[in-house]
Enzyme design. Structure first.
Site, PDB file in Angstrom:
ATOM      1  N   LYS A 191     -84.539 -27.290  78.110  1.00  0.00           N
ATOM      2  CA  LYS A 191     -84.026 -26.664  77.102  1.00  0.00           C
ATOM      3  C   LYS A 191     -84.575 -25.191  77.605  1.00  0.00           C
ATOM      4  O   LYS A 191     -83.856 -24.039  77.423  1.00  0.00           O
ATOM      5  CB  LYS A 191     -84.187 -27.028  75.753  1.00  0.00           C
ATOM      6  CG  LYS A 191     -83.645 -28.294  75.399  1.00  0.00           C
ATOM      7  CD  LYS A 191     -82.037 -28.017  75.348  1.00  0.00           C
ATOM      8  CE  LYS A 191     -81.451 -29.370  75.036  1.00  0.00           C
ATOM      9  NZ  LYS A 191     -79.992 -29.388  75.296  1.00  0.00           N
ATOM     10  N   TYR A 248     -88.124 -32.862  78.996  1.00  0.00           N
ATOM     11  CA  TYR A 248     -86.968 -32.426  78.309  1.00  0.00           C
ATOM     12  C   TYR A 248     -86.976 -31.316  77.723  1.00  0.00           C
ATOM     13  O   TYR A 248     -86.138 -30.529  77.843  1.00  0.00           O
ATOM     14  CB  TYR A 248     -86.710 -33.641  77.094  1.00  0.00           C
ATOM     15  CG  TYR A 248     -85.785 -33.257  76.027  1.00  0.00           C
ATOM     16  CD1 TYR A 248     -84.449 -33.096  76.303  1.00  0.00           C
ATOM     17  CD2 TYR A 248     -86.090 -32.660  74.770  1.00  0.00           C
ATOM     18  CE1 TYR A 248     -83.503 -32.749  75.360  1.00  0.00           C
ATOM     19  CE2 TYR A 248     -85.158 -32.018  73.879  1.00  0.00           C
ATOM     20  CZ  TYR A 248     -83.804 -32.154  74.229  1.00  0.00           C
ATOM     21  OH  TYR A 248     -83.135 -32.024  73.041  1.00  0.00           O
ATOM     22  N   SER A 296     -83.217 -26.505  71.243  1.00  0.00           N
ATOM     23  CA  SER A 296     -83.969 -27.215  70.102  1.00  0.00           C
ATOM     24  C   SER A 296     -85.272 -26.644  69.829  1.00  0.00           C
ATOM     25  O   SER A 296     -85.710 -25.770  70.580  1.00  0.00           O
ATOM     26  CB  SER A 296     -84.278 -28.457  71.134  1.00  0.00           C
ATOM     27  OG  SER A 296     -85.256 -29.299  70.474  1.00  0.00           O
TER      28      SER A 296
HETATM   29  P1  NAD Z   1     -75.866 -37.681  72.052  1.00  0.00           P
HETATM   30  O1  NAD Z   1     -76.878 -38.235  73.195  1.00  0.00           O
HETATM   31  O2  NAD Z   1     -75.677 -38.227  70.975  1.00  0.00           O
HETATM   32  O3  NAD Z   1     -74.908 -36.634  72.896  1.00  0.00           O
HETATM   33  C1  NAD Z   1     -74.755 -36.300  74.144  1.00  0.00           C
HETATM   34  C2  NAD Z   1     -73.747 -36.813  74.607  1.00  0.00           C
HETATM   35  O4  NAD Z   1     -73.394 -35.910  76.093  1.00  0.00           O
HETATM   36  C3  NAD Z   1     -73.574 -38.098  74.682  1.00  0.00           C
HETATM   37  O5  NAD Z   1     -72.206 -38.488  74.188  1.00  0.00           O
HETATM   38  C4  NAD Z   1     -73.546 -38.257  76.304  1.00  0.00           C
HETATM   39  O6  NAD Z   1     -72.634 -39.417  76.748  1.00  0.00           O
HETATM   40  C5  NAD Z   1     -73.208 -37.128  76.710  1.00  0.00           C
HETATM   41  N1  NAD Z   1     -73.497 -36.566  78.272  1.00  0.00           N
HETATM   42  C6  NAD Z   1     -74.798 -36.714  78.744  1.00  0.00           C
HETATM   43  N2  NAD Z   1     -74.781 -36.214  79.900  1.00  0.00           N
HETATM   44  C7  NAD Z   1     -73.528 -35.935  80.379  1.00  0.00           C
HETATM   45  C8  NAD Z   1     -72.989 -35.184  81.355  1.00  0.00           C
HETATM   46  N3  NAD Z   1     -73.531 -34.959  82.667  1.00  0.00           N
HETATM   47  N4  NAD Z   1     -71.607 -35.019  81.451  1.00  0.00           N
HETATM   48  C9  NAD Z   1     -71.133 -35.344  80.189  1.00  0.00           C
HETATM   49  N5  NAD Z   1     -71.354 -35.854  79.014  1.00  0.00           N
HETATM   50  C10 NAD Z   1     -72.729 -35.966  79.338  1.00  0.00           C
HETATM   51  O7  NAD Z   1     -77.021 -36.572  71.635  1.00  0.00           O
HETATM   52  P2  NAD Z   1     -77.042 -35.628  70.324  1.00  0.00           P
HETATM   53  O8  NAD Z   1     -77.874 -35.914  69.497  1.00  0.00           O
HETATM   54  O9  NAD Z   1     -75.653 -35.355  69.841  1.00  0.00           O
HETATM   55  O10 NAD Z   1     -77.435 -34.268  71.036  1.00  0.00           O
HETATM   56  C11 NAD Z   1     -76.412 -33.214  71.459  1.00  0.00           C
HETATM   57  C12 NAD Z   1     -77.249 -32.106  72.117  1.00  0.00           C
HETATM   58  O11 NAD Z   1     -78.132 -31.446  71.198  1.00  0.00           O
HETATM   59  C13 NAD Z   1     -78.070 -32.347  73.337  1.00  0.00           C
HETATM   60  O12 NAD Z   1     -77.903 -31.320  74.385  1.00  0.00           O
HETATM   61  C14 NAD Z   1     -79.475 -32.464  72.751  1.00  0.00           C
HETATM   62  O13 NAD Z   1     -80.478 -32.238  73.775  1.00  0.00           O
HETATM   63  C15 NAD Z   1     -79.589 -31.400  71.510  1.00  0.00           C
HETATM   64  N6  NAD Z   1     -80.398 -31.784  70.710  1.00  0.00           N
HETATM   65  C16 NAD Z   1     -80.492 -32.771  69.878  1.00  0.00           C
HETATM   66  C17 NAD Z   1     -81.403 -33.140  68.875  1.00  0.00           C
HETATM   67  C18 NAD Z   1     -81.173 -34.481  68.163  1.00  0.00           C
HETATM   68  O14 NAD Z   1     -82.504 -34.614  67.577  1.00  0.00           O
HETATM   69  N7  NAD Z   1     -80.316 -35.204  68.101  1.00  0.00           N
HETATM   70  C19 NAD Z   1     -82.227 -32.090  68.616  1.00  0.00           C
HETATM   71  C20 NAD Z   1     -82.141 -30.746  69.498  1.00  0.00           C
HETATM   72  C21 NAD Z   1     -81.246 -30.731  70.327  1.00  0.00           C
END
Ligand code: NAD
Ligand code: UDP
Length: 337
Positions: A154, A150, A126
């Site tokens: 990362k 958080y 991120s």
């Molecule tokens: P999201 O919460 O929609 O998706 C993450 C998924 O991981 C969820 O479906 C959740 O149920 C699953 N999950 C969480 N812990 C788990 C575990 N221990 N085992 C199996 N499944 C698990 O989030 P997103 O927006 O799709 O983000 C995906 C990735 O991208 C994350 O790692 C997040 O930190 C990173 N990210 C997101 C953003 C954003 O703004 N959306 C920005 C930068 C980075």
């Protein structure tokens, strides 16, 4: 041989859109998710869009035994690792949950991959790893720091991945630093469905537009930005999904690891984002101003040059597309999936 890609966090926001891209590009995909922040209903929506079933297992990435069973059963040649917790505020009040889920979860996954000879990984990092950026646009060599638990997860995972690569050059790792994902699939079938009050701007605006919330609170109008509100780099979730596809292809074709920003390179203020959403939904979004949100930075947007050079990828969709698609999803699913 058809290569299988294991996608963790497959039913989440970015994971589900990436699965659509992978399936449409002809990859064989296996999805896992523990469903702590997503709905299994996503699977039927993916099937409707792609006309293909996504093989899926409810599985926590901290479950080493069952991960190994899966890796024994399936011929996995690479992993895209989205699974993790992502709410900055909750990470401050529950750091241990974040360390356990994100850091321990990733280490358990890496150990299982190591044991089963899987050496290609795409990791969801991120822009938060840049902390308080000194210069914008941000290039990948900018100093890194964490401003909350958080972000620390990362940063620590990025460092662990760098050590792993160092120890074993067989590893090919793509570290993707996302800026601000927004929008939804153009069919309106897939989108972001926050379980609790949205932390992020776009889903909050969308919930105001659909009548679930009364008013958007704008956190600060005294930043040193053109209109005083925070500036971010919003990127369409399908552009982001394509960035994963391009990264995966590079991992299969070139024997190296890389770290790239995935953003558009365009800074957009909160007021500009509100105006764009109003145009998309043809409604006025009521706003009120409050003080700055602790930990927020004034301006954060990417230099997308490395991604263009290394992956031949660039974001194609505009802010108006993100708002139109986000609104279509929210209008079709006022209460989520
Ligand atoms: P999201 O919460 O929609 O998706 C993450 C998924 O991981 C969820 O479906 C959740 O149920 C699953 N999950 C969480 N812990 C788990 C575990 N221990 N085992 C199996 N499944 C698990 O989030 P997103 O927006 O799709 O983000 C995906 C990735 O991208 C994350 O790692 C997040 O930190 C990173 N990210 C997101 C953003 C954003 O703004 N959306 C920005 C930068 C980075
Ligand atoms: N923001 C806001 N009200 C909200 C949510 C966000 O004014 O309800 C602002 C926030 O201060 C920042 C921008 O919108 O300037 C993007 O915030 P988001 O949480 O989506 O992304 P991040 O700050 O993590 O980059």
């Amino acid at each position: 041989m058809t290569r299988s890609i294991l996608v963790t966090g497959a039913t989440g926001y970015i994971g589900s859109h990436t699965c659509v891209c992978l399936l449409e590009a002809g990859w064989r995909v296996i999805g896992i998710d523990n469903l702590c922040n997503s709905s299994p209903r996503v699977l039927s929506h993916i099937a409707r869009i792609t006309d293909r079933e996504l093989p899926f297992q409810v599985l926590d990435v901290r479950d080493h035994v069952n991960l190994c069973r899966l890796l024994q059963r399936e011929e996995v040649s690479a992993v895209i690792h989205f699974a993790g917790l992502k709410a900055v505020g909750t990470s401050v009040s529950q750091p241990l949950n974040y360390f356990d889920n994100n850091i321990a979860g990733t280490l358990t996954l890496l150990r299982a991959l190591h044991q089963h000879g899987v050496r290609k990984l795409v990791f969801s990092s991120s822009a938060t790893v840049y902390g308080e950026p000194k210069h914008v646009p941000i290039t990948e060599d900018a100093p890194l720091s964490a401003t909350n638990p958080y972000g620390r997860t990362k940063l620590i995972i990025e460092q662990c991945l760098a050590d792993l690569r160092q120890s074993d050059p067989e590893w090919r790792i793509a570290t993707l630093r996302y800026f601000n994902p927004a929008g939804a699939h153009e069919t309106g079938l897939l989108g972001e469905d926050p379980r609790d009050t949205p932390n992020n701007l776009m889903p909050y605006i969308a919930q105001v537009a659909v009548g679930r919330r009364k008013c958007l609170t704008i956190f600060g109008n005294d930043y040193p930005t053109p209109d005083g509100t925070g500036v971010r780099d919003y990127i369409h979730v399908m552009d982001l999904a394509r960035g994963h596809l391009a990264s995966l292809e590079r991992l299969f074709n070139k024997p190296d690891s890389f770290t790239v920003n995935l953003g558009t390179g365009q800074g957009v203020s909160v007021l500009e984002a509100v105006a764009a959403f109003e145009a998309a939904c043809e409604k006025k979004i009521p706003v009120r101003f409050s003080g700055r949100r602790p930990g927020d930075v004034a301006s954060c947007y990417a230099s997308p040059e490395s991604a263009r050079e290394l992956l031949g990828w660039r974001a194609e969709k505009q802010l108006a597309d993100m708002c139109a698609d986000h609104w279509r999803w929210q209008r079709n699913h006022p209460n989520g999936y």
